[in-house]
Design a protein around this motif. Sequence first.
Motif, PDB file in Angstrom:
ATOM      1  N   THR A 182     -18.250  19.211  -5.718  1.00 52.47           N
ATOM      2  CA  THR A 182     -19.054  19.405  -4.515  1.00 52.47           C
ATOM      3  C   THR A 182     -18.973  20.856  -4.096  1.00 52.47           C
ATOM      4  O   THR A 182     -17.978  21.541  -4.373  1.00 52.47           O
ATOM      5  CB  THR A 182     -18.572  18.508  -3.356  1.00 52.47           C
ATOM      6  N   SER A 183     -20.012  21.331  -3.447  1.00 53.74           N
ATOM      7  CA  SER A 183     -20.016  22.703  -2.931  1.00 53.74           C
ATOM      8  C   SER A 183     -19.579  22.766  -1.479  1.00 53.74           C
ATOM      9  O   SER A 183     -19.550  23.840  -0.880  1.00 53.74           O
ATOM     10  CB  SER A 183     -21.431  23.297  -3.059  1.00 53.74           C
ATOM     11  N   LEU A 184     -19.209  21.621  -0.898  1.00 51.22           N
ATOM     12  CA  LEU A 184     -18.873  21.570   0.522  1.00 51.22           C
ATOM     13  C   LEU A 184     -17.438  22.004   0.788  1.00 51.22           C
ATOM     14  O   LEU A 184     -16.551  21.820  -0.048  1.00 51.22           O
ATOM     15  CB  LEU A 184     -19.067  20.147   1.047  1.00 51.22           C
ATOM     16  N   PRO A 185     -17.184  22.544   1.990  1.00 53.51           N
ATOM     17  CA  PRO A 185     -15.801  22.766   2.418  1.00 53.51           C
ATOM     18  C   PRO A 185     -15.070  21.429   2.520  1.00 53.51           C
ATOM     19  O   PRO A 185     -15.672  20.393   2.822  1.00 53.51           O
ATOM     20  CB  PRO A 185     -15.950  23.416   3.797  1.00 53.51           C
ATOM     21  N   LEU A 186     -13.759  21.468   2.294  1.00 50.90           N
ATOM     22  CA  LEU A 186     -12.941  20.263   2.295  1.00 50.90           C
ATOM     23  C   LEU A 186     -11.837  20.372   3.340  1.00 50.90           C
ATOM     24  O   LEU A 186     -11.184  21.404   3.467  1.00 50.90           O
ATOM     25  CB  LEU A 186     -12.315  20.044   0.916  1.00 50.90           C
ATOM     26  N   VAL A 187     -11.630  19.269   4.067  1.00 46.41           N
ATOM     27  CA  VAL A 187     -10.523  19.130   5.004  1.00 46.41           C
ATOM     28  C   VAL A 187      -9.587  18.088   4.421  1.00 46.41           C
ATOM     29  O   VAL A 187     -10.015  16.978   4.076  1.00 46.41           O
ATOM     30  CB  VAL A 187     -11.017  18.693   6.399  1.00 46.41           C
ATOM     31  N   VAL A 188      -8.317  18.408   4.309  1.00 44.16           N
ATOM     32  CA  VAL A 188      -7.318  17.475   3.800  1.00 44.16           C
ATOM     33  C   VAL A 188      -6.806  16.637   4.971  1.00 44.16           C
ATOM     34  O   VAL A 188      -6.442  17.176   6.020  1.00 44.16           O
ATOM     35  CB  VAL A 188      -6.157  18.237   3.134  1.00 44.16           C
ATOM     36  N   TYR A 189      -6.754  15.317   4.786  1.00 45.05           N
ATOM     37  CA  TYR A 189      -6.458  14.383   5.876  1.00 45.05           C
ATOM     38  C   TYR A 189      -5.226  13.567   5.516  1.00 45.05           C
ATOM     39  O   TYR A 189      -5.262  12.731   4.616  1.00 45.05           O
ATOM     40  CB  TYR A 189      -7.692  13.491   6.066  1.00 45.05           C
ATOM     41  N   ASN A 190      -4.133  13.806   6.230  1.00 40.16           N
ATOM     42  CA  ASN A 190      -2.903  13.050   5.996  1.00 40.16           C
ATOM     43  C   ASN A 190      -2.791  11.917   7.003  1.00 40.16           C
ATOM     44  O   ASN A 190      -2.650  12.144   8.206  1.00 40.16           O
ATOM     45  CB  ASN A 190      -1.677  13.959   6.134  1.00 40.16           C
ATOM     46  N   ILE A 191      -2.871  10.686   6.506  1.00 40.67           N
ATOM     47  CA  ILE A 191      -2.707   9.512   7.361  1.00 40.67           C
ATOM     48  C   ILE A 191      -1.946   8.461   6.543  1.00 40.67           C
ATOM     49  O   ILE A 191      -2.490   7.433   6.127  1.00 40.67           O
ATOM     50  CB  ILE A 191      -4.076   9.005   7.897  1.00 40.67           C
ATOM     51  N   PRO A 192      -0.666   8.713   6.294  1.00 41.71           N
ATOM     52  CA  PRO A 192       0.083   7.927   5.309  1.00 41.71           C
ATOM     53  C   PRO A 192       0.295   6.477   5.674  1.00 41.71           C
ATOM     54  O   PRO A 192       0.468   5.641   4.781  1.00 41.71           O
ATOM     55  CB  PRO A 192       1.420   8.679   5.223  1.00 41.71           C
ATOM     56  N   HIS A 193       0.265   6.125   6.968  1.00 41.82           N
ATOM     57  CA  HIS A 193       0.465   4.719   7.319  1.00 41.82           C
ATOM     58  C   HIS A 193      -0.737   3.870   6.932  1.00 41.82           C
ATOM     59  O   HIS A 193      -0.631   2.646   6.891  1.00 41.82           O
ATOM     60  CB  HIS A 193       0.774   4.560   8.815  1.00 41.82           C
ATOM     61  N   LEU A 194      -1.860   4.476   6.594  1.00 40.97           N
ATOM     62  CA  LEU A 194      -3.024   3.729   6.121  1.00 40.97           C
ATOM     63  C   LEU A 194      -3.258   3.911   4.622  1.00 40.97           C
ATOM     64  O   LEU A 194      -3.642   2.964   3.933  1.00 40.97           O
ATOM     65  CB  LEU A 194      -4.272   4.126   6.908  1.00 40.97           C
ATOM     66  N   THR A 195      -3.077   5.112   4.112  1.00 39.83           N
ATOM     67  CA  THR A 195      -3.296   5.320   2.680  1.00 39.83           C
ATOM     68  C   THR A 195      -2.076   4.932   1.850  1.00 39.83           C
ATOM     69  O   THR A 195      -2.195   4.656   0.658  1.00 39.83           O
ATOM     70  CB  THR A 195      -3.609   6.791   2.376  1.00 39.83           C
ATOM     71  N   HIS A 196      -0.890   4.954   2.467  1.00 43.80           N
ATOM     72  CA  HIS A 196       0.383   4.724   1.777  1.00 43.80           C
ATOM     73  C   HIS A 196       0.683   5.805   0.747  1.00 43.80           C
ATOM     74  O   HIS A 196       1.573   5.650  -0.079  1.00 43.80           O
ATOM     75  CB  HIS A 196       0.427   3.328   1.134  1.00 43.80           C
ATOM     76  N   HIS A 197      -0.062   6.894   0.807  1.00 50.78           N
ATOM     77  CA  HIS A 197       0.171   8.069  -0.027  1.00 50.78           C
ATOM     78  C   HIS A 197       0.291   9.274   0.905  1.00 50.78           C
ATOM     79  O   HIS A 197      -0.709   9.862   1.299  1.00 50.78           O
ATOM     80  CB  HIS A 197      -0.992   8.301  -0.996  1.00 50.78           C
ATOM     81  N   PRO A 198       1.500   9.662   1.276  1.00 55.01           N
ATOM     82  CA  PRO A 198       1.642  10.847   2.127  1.00 55.01           C
ATOM     83  C   PRO A 198       1.249  12.116   1.379  1.00 55.01           C
ATOM     84  O   PRO A 198       1.491  12.237   0.166  1.00 55.01           O
ATOM     85  CB  PRO A 198       3.133  10.862   2.477  1.00 55.01           C
ATOM     86  N   ILE A 199       0.637  13.033   2.078  1.00 59.73           N
ATOM     87  CA  ILE A 199       0.382  14.365   1.533  1.00 59.73           C
ATOM     88  C   ILE A 199       1.593  15.212   1.905  1.00 59.73           C
ATOM     89  O   ILE A 199       1.836  15.484   3.083  1.00 59.73           O
ATOM     90  CB  ILE A 199      -0.925  14.946   2.079  1.00 59.73           C
ATOM     91  N   THR A 200       2.364  15.594   0.934  1.00 65.70           N
ATOM     92  CA  THR A 200       3.617  16.301   1.178  1.00 65.70           C
ATOM     93  C   THR A 200       3.376  17.803   1.275  1.00 65.70           C
ATOM     94  O   THR A 200       2.333  18.323   0.831  1.00 65.70           O
ATOM     95  CB  THR A 200       4.613  16.038   0.041  1.00 65.70           C
ATOM     96  N   PRO A 201       4.339  18.536   1.836  1.00 68.30           N
ATOM     97  CA  PRO A 201       4.207  19.996   1.849  1.00 68.30           C
ATOM     98  C   PRO A 201       4.015  20.579   0.450  1.00 68.30           C
ATOM     99  O   PRO A 201       3.235  21.526   0.274  1.00 68.30           O
ATOM    100  CB  PRO A 201       5.517  20.451   2.483  1.00 68.30           C
ATOM    101  N   ARG A 202       4.706  20.006  -0.552  1.00 63.52           N
ATOM    102  CA  ARG A 202       4.541  20.523  -1.916  1.00 63.52           C
ATOM    103  C   ARG A 202       3.108  20.349  -2.405  1.00 63.52           C
ATOM    104  O   ARG A 202       2.496  21.277  -2.971  1.00 63.52           O
ATOM    105  CB  ARG A 202       5.502  19.801  -2.864  1.00 63.52           C
ATOM    106  N   ALA A 203       2.547  19.153  -2.202  1.00 67.71           N
ATOM    107  CA  ALA A 203       1.164  18.916  -2.630  1.00 67.71           C
ATOM    108  C   ALA A 203       0.201  19.797  -1.850  1.00 67.71           C
ATOM    109  O   ALA A 203      -0.734  20.372  -2.420  1.00 67.71           O
ATOM    110  CB  ALA A 203       0.814  17.448  -2.449  1.00 67.71           C
TER     111      ALA A 203
END
Length: 300
Positions: free
Chosen positions: A130-151
């Motif tokens: 995609t050519s669009l800007p991206l916002v990273v969204y951390n909501i681990p209690h729903l995705t069950h995949h936390p976005i960590t500082p390393r990632a």
Amino acid sequence: MNLHLSGMIPPVVSPLTPDHRPDIGAVERLTAHVRDGGASALFVLGSCGEGPTLEPGVASEITRAYVDAVAGSVPVLAGVGETSTERALRAGQDFEQIGVDALVLMAPMYFNADTDSAVIRHVTALAERTSLPLVVYNIPHLTHHPITPRALREIAAIDSVVALKESSGEWDTYAALADVAGAAGLRVFQGAEALIARSLAAGAHGAVPGIANVVPGLAARLVQAGLDGDTTLAAALQAQLDDVCAVYSSGFWLTSLKAALAELGIVGSTAGQALAPPDADGLNEVHRVLVAAGLVEVTA
């Protein structure tokens, strides 16, 4: 990427008719309500917008309705919350064709793969398609995949990634991710209502509060006070916002939010079929909160 987000960005609900079709008139009313209240952008198809659960055609129609209602006056951000990268790619390409200004990417939600590498591959694939800007969204209690500082450190090096929305509701998690995002030049947004004033005092660029569907003006004043460095006013406005957030305790939080909007005459109360509406006591509590906030009159 020339998208410099800041301020109060409401994660708008997805108005549905009783037969679960998009309610275009309600989209227009809610858009006017939050824009008049001071929204600097709109975030569609997040958790409040039921993005990960709506039928894809309905999600697309609602997104298009918001893009049309905004008519270029503020950016429209579309949430991409899917079980896989393949589904996320389809959704992201669809929303880009509709004309949104950015995508908000949640982590993939199904397979319990190695979290960091899965998230990095996921965001990288979307950035390549995609050519669009991206916002990273951390909501681990729903995705069950936390976005960590390393990632996040790796993801932030992708040119199209411009911002972080952090909604864990945990200060230590927010602070760690905000530090990484700030060092990488990303904009930082708090998604947990109770932490807005504290986050702004620590350097956040804005907030994405679900309760802004109901009280956009109050949420916008809080964010602006924080951005202005007026911590005394921000604390007072935070307390007022916390009082309105009591509406969430009326039952399941999302159907309670829609019940409040229904009482205000902005959208109907229909939500996903699996989501229980507030019972009579819950509706009374919704009404009490709205009365206390001065939004409706006391009923006899």
